[in-house]
Design an enzyme around this catalytic site. Structure first.
Site, PDB file in Angstrom:
ATOM      1  N   ASP A  30       0.855  -1.192   0.000  1.00 52.46           N
ATOM      2  CA  ASP A  30       0.000   0.000   0.000  1.00 52.46           C
ATOM      3  C   ASP A  30       0.896   1.249   0.000  1.00 52.46           C
ATOM      4  O   ASP A  30       1.849   1.333   0.777  1.00 52.46           O
ATOM      5  CB  ASP A  30      -0.911  -0.002   1.238  1.00 52.46           C
ATOM      6  CG  ASP A  30      -2.036   1.017   1.128  1.00 52.46           C
ATOM      7  OD1 ASP A  30      -3.207   0.611   1.150  1.00 52.46           O
ATOM      8  OD2 ASP A  30      -1.733   2.233   1.029  1.00 52.46           O
ATOM      9  N   ILE A  31       0.572   2.204  -0.866  1.00 55.89           N
ATOM     10  CA  ILE A  31       1.424   3.394  -1.018  1.00 55.89           C
ATOM     11  C   ILE A  31       1.415   4.260   0.251  1.00 55.89           C
ATOM     12  O   ILE A  31       2.376   4.984   0.518  1.00 55.89           O
ATOM     13  CB  ILE A  31       0.984   4.202  -2.259  1.00 55.89           C
ATOM     14  CG1 ILE A  31       2.122   5.083  -2.767  1.00 55.89           C
ATOM     15  CG2 ILE A  31      -0.270   5.009  -1.999  1.00 55.89           C
ATOM     16  CD1 ILE A  31       1.879   5.643  -4.170  1.00 55.89           C
ATOM     17  N   ASN A  81     -13.111  -3.064   2.439  1.00 57.35           N
ATOM     18  CA  ASN A  81     -14.154  -2.041   2.443  1.00 57.35           C
ATOM     19  C   ASN A  81     -14.951  -2.125   1.142  1.00 57.35           C
ATOM     20  O   ASN A  81     -14.359  -2.161   0.063  1.00 57.35           O
ATOM     21  CB  ASN A  81     -13.523  -0.648   2.562  1.00 57.35           C
ATOM     22  CG  ASN A  81     -12.722  -0.485   3.846  1.00 57.35           C
ATOM     23  OD1 ASN A  81     -13.139  -0.961   4.896  1.00 57.35           O
ATOM     24  ND2 ASN A  81     -11.583   0.174   3.767  1.00 57.35           N
ATOM     25  N   GLN A  88     -14.613   2.645   1.498  1.00 54.98           N
ATOM     26  CA  GLN A  88     -13.903   2.311   0.266  1.00 54.98           C
ATOM     27  C   GLN A  88     -13.599   3.576  -0.529  1.00 54.98           C
ATOM     28  O   GLN A  88     -14.497   4.365  -0.820  1.00 54.98           O
ATOM     29  CB  GLN A  88     -14.748   1.357  -0.596  1.00 54.98           C
ATOM     30  CG  GLN A  88     -14.020   0.870  -1.848  1.00 54.98           C
ATOM     31  CD  GLN A  88     -14.877  -0.099  -2.669  1.00 54.98           C
ATOM     32  OE1 GLN A  88     -16.100  -0.155  -2.499  1.00 54.98           O
ATOM     33  NE2 GLN A  88     -14.248  -0.846  -3.554  1.00 54.98           N
ATOM     34  N   HIS A  94     -10.567  -4.829  -3.126  1.00 53.60           N
ATOM     35  CA  HIS A  94      -9.232  -5.066  -2.571  1.00 53.60           C
ATOM     36  C   HIS A  94      -9.346  -5.467  -1.112  1.00 53.60           C
ATOM     37  O   HIS A  94     -10.252  -5.043  -0.405  1.00 53.60           O
ATOM     38  CB  HIS A  94      -8.339  -3.833  -2.711  1.00 53.60           C
ATOM     39  CG  HIS A  94      -8.926  -2.572  -2.153  1.00 53.60           C
ATOM     40  ND1 HIS A  94      -9.833  -1.811  -2.848  1.00 53.60           N
ATOM     41  CD2 HIS A  94      -8.750  -1.951  -0.965  1.00 53.60           C
ATOM     42  CE1 HIS A  94     -10.182  -0.767  -2.117  1.00 53.60           C
ATOM     43  NE2 HIS A  94      -9.542  -0.828  -0.962  1.00 53.60           N
ATOM     44  N   PHE A  95      -8.390  -6.282  -0.695  1.00 55.31           N
ATOM     45  CA  PHE A  95      -8.260  -6.670   0.706  1.00 55.31           C
ATOM     46  C   PHE A  95      -6.957  -6.074   1.243  1.00 55.31           C
ATOM     47  O   PHE A  95      -5.911  -6.214   0.615  1.00 55.31           O
ATOM     48  CB  PHE A  95      -8.216  -8.201   0.859  1.00 55.31           C
ATOM     49  CG  PHE A  95      -9.576  -8.830   0.795  1.00 55.31           C
ATOM     50  CD1 PHE A  95     -10.239  -8.968  -0.408  1.00 55.31           C
ATOM     51  CD2 PHE A  95     -10.193  -9.269   1.957  1.00 55.31           C
ATOM     52  CE1 PHE A  95     -11.503  -9.537  -0.472  1.00 55.31           C
ATOM     53  CE2 PHE A  95     -11.463  -9.840   1.914  1.00 55.31           C
ATOM     54  CZ  PHE A  95     -12.121  -9.968   0.692  1.00 55.31           C
ATOM     55  N   HIS A  96      -7.045  -5.394   2.391  1.00 54.27           N
ATOM     56  CA  HIS A  96      -5.856  -4.933   3.082  1.00 54.27           C
ATOM     57  C   HIS A  96      -5.388  -6.058   4.006  1.00 54.27           C
ATOM     58  O   HIS A  96      -6.199  -6.625   4.746  1.00 54.27           O
ATOM     59  CB  HIS A  96      -6.173  -3.731   3.973  1.00 54.27           C
ATOM     60  CG  HIS A  96      -6.681  -2.513   3.251  1.00 54.27           C
ATOM     61  ND1 HIS A  96      -5.856  -1.487   2.855  1.00 54.27           N
ATOM     62  CD2 HIS A  96      -7.936  -2.155   2.868  1.00 54.27           C
ATOM     63  CE1 HIS A  96      -6.580  -0.537   2.266  1.00 54.27           C
ATOM     64  NE2 HIS A  96      -7.851  -0.911   2.257  1.00 54.27           N
TER      65      HIS A  96
HETATM   66  P1  5GP Z   1      -9.646   1.859   0.588  1.00 56.13           P
HETATM   67  O1  5GP Z   1      -9.685   3.066   1.458  1.00 56.13           O
HETATM   68  O2  5GP Z   1     -10.337   2.084  -0.742  1.00 56.13           O
HETATM   69  O3  5GP Z   1     -10.065   0.603   1.299  1.00 56.13           O
HETATM   70  O4  5GP Z   1      -8.091   1.629   0.298  1.00 56.13           O
HETATM   71  C1  5GP Z   1      -7.443   1.979  -0.879  1.00 56.13           C
HETATM   72  C2  5GP Z   1      -5.968   1.859  -0.593  1.00 56.13           C
HETATM   73  O5  5GP Z   1      -5.269   1.955  -1.807  1.00 56.13           O
HETATM   74  C3  5GP Z   1      -5.443   2.990   0.328  1.00 56.13           C
HETATM   75  O6  5GP Z   1      -4.920   2.418   1.526  1.00 56.13           O
HETATM   76  C4  5GP Z   1      -4.379   3.659  -0.525  1.00 56.13           C
HETATM   77  O7  5GP Z   1      -3.234   4.039   0.216  1.00 56.13           O
HETATM   78  C5  5GP Z   1      -4.053   2.620  -1.580  1.00 56.13           C
HETATM   79  N1  5GP Z   1      -3.654   3.203  -2.844  1.00 56.13           N
HETATM   80  C6  5GP Z   1      -4.307   4.184  -3.526  1.00 56.13           C
HETATM   81  N2  5GP Z   1      -3.643   4.474  -4.671  1.00 56.13           N
HETATM   82  C7  5GP Z   1      -2.560   3.665  -4.695  1.00 56.13           C
HETATM   83  C8  5GP Z   1      -1.486   3.510  -5.638  1.00 56.13           C
HETATM   84  O8  5GP Z   1      -1.397   4.160  -6.671  1.00 56.13           O
HETATM   85  N3  5GP Z   1      -0.546   2.590  -5.340  1.00 56.13           N
HETATM   86  C9  5GP Z   1      -0.594   1.816  -4.195  1.00 56.13           C
HETATM   87  N4  5GP Z   1       0.399   0.951  -3.995  1.00 56.13           N
HETATM   88  N5  5GP Z   1      -1.595   1.941  -3.289  1.00 56.13           N
HETATM   89  C10 5GP Z   1      -2.573   2.860  -3.541  1.00 56.13           C
END
Ligand code: 5GP
Ligand code: ZN
Length: 131
Positions: A30-31, A81, A88, A94-96
């Protein structure tokens, strides 16, 4: 999907630090990690919600989540999420997988790690543990 950031990562239009890939699935750092080694596991099939995935994609995705989780050396959270109200942001399933080394919470107390270690090092460590 043309404007989906995760689809762009799958198509290698945007780089990532990949830790696992198979026919249906990709996993990468995750970035904005909330802990060291925070990984996002995604299906290669674009869908916004988990329940929209074809079953082959969903089942392979869960096996990939399990593989990444098995590479954690600490307790961990698995977070998925679905929809804006559920937190989300990226509208591609996606799964964290979030290693836990302290009792910090998740949403509401979501804090980006300030002292991020070098991603290449973290990537190599996780890939090695998954062998
Ligand atoms: P959400 O909040 O939708 O469950 O999580 C999306 C996740 O994607 C966030 O934790 C965010 O940091 C990650 N993310 C968003 N854009 C990028 C990207 O371009 N590269 C990577 N590696 N992670 C990303
Ligand atoms: Zn997508």
């Amino acid at each position: 999907m043309d404007n989906c950031i995760f689809c762009k990562i799958i198509k290698k239009q945007i780089p990532c630090h990949c830790v696992y890939e198979d026919e249906h699935t990709l996993a990468f750092l995750d970035i904005n990690p909330i802990s060291d080694g925070h990984v996002v596991v995604i299906p290669k099939h674009h869908a916004e919600f988990m329940h929209e995935l074809p079953s082959a994609s969903a089942s392979t995705l869960m096996l990939a989540v399990q593989k990444v989780a098995a590479a954690c050396t600490t307790p961990y959270n698995i977070l998925n999420n679905n929809g804006e109200l559920a937190g989300q942001v990226v509208k591609h399933v996606h799964f964290h997988v979030i290693p836990k080394t302290d009792n910090s919470g998740l949403r509401g107390e979501w804090k980006v790690l300030q002292d991020k270690r070098d991603f290449k090092t973290v990537q190599a460590e996780i890939v090695q543990r998954m062998k």
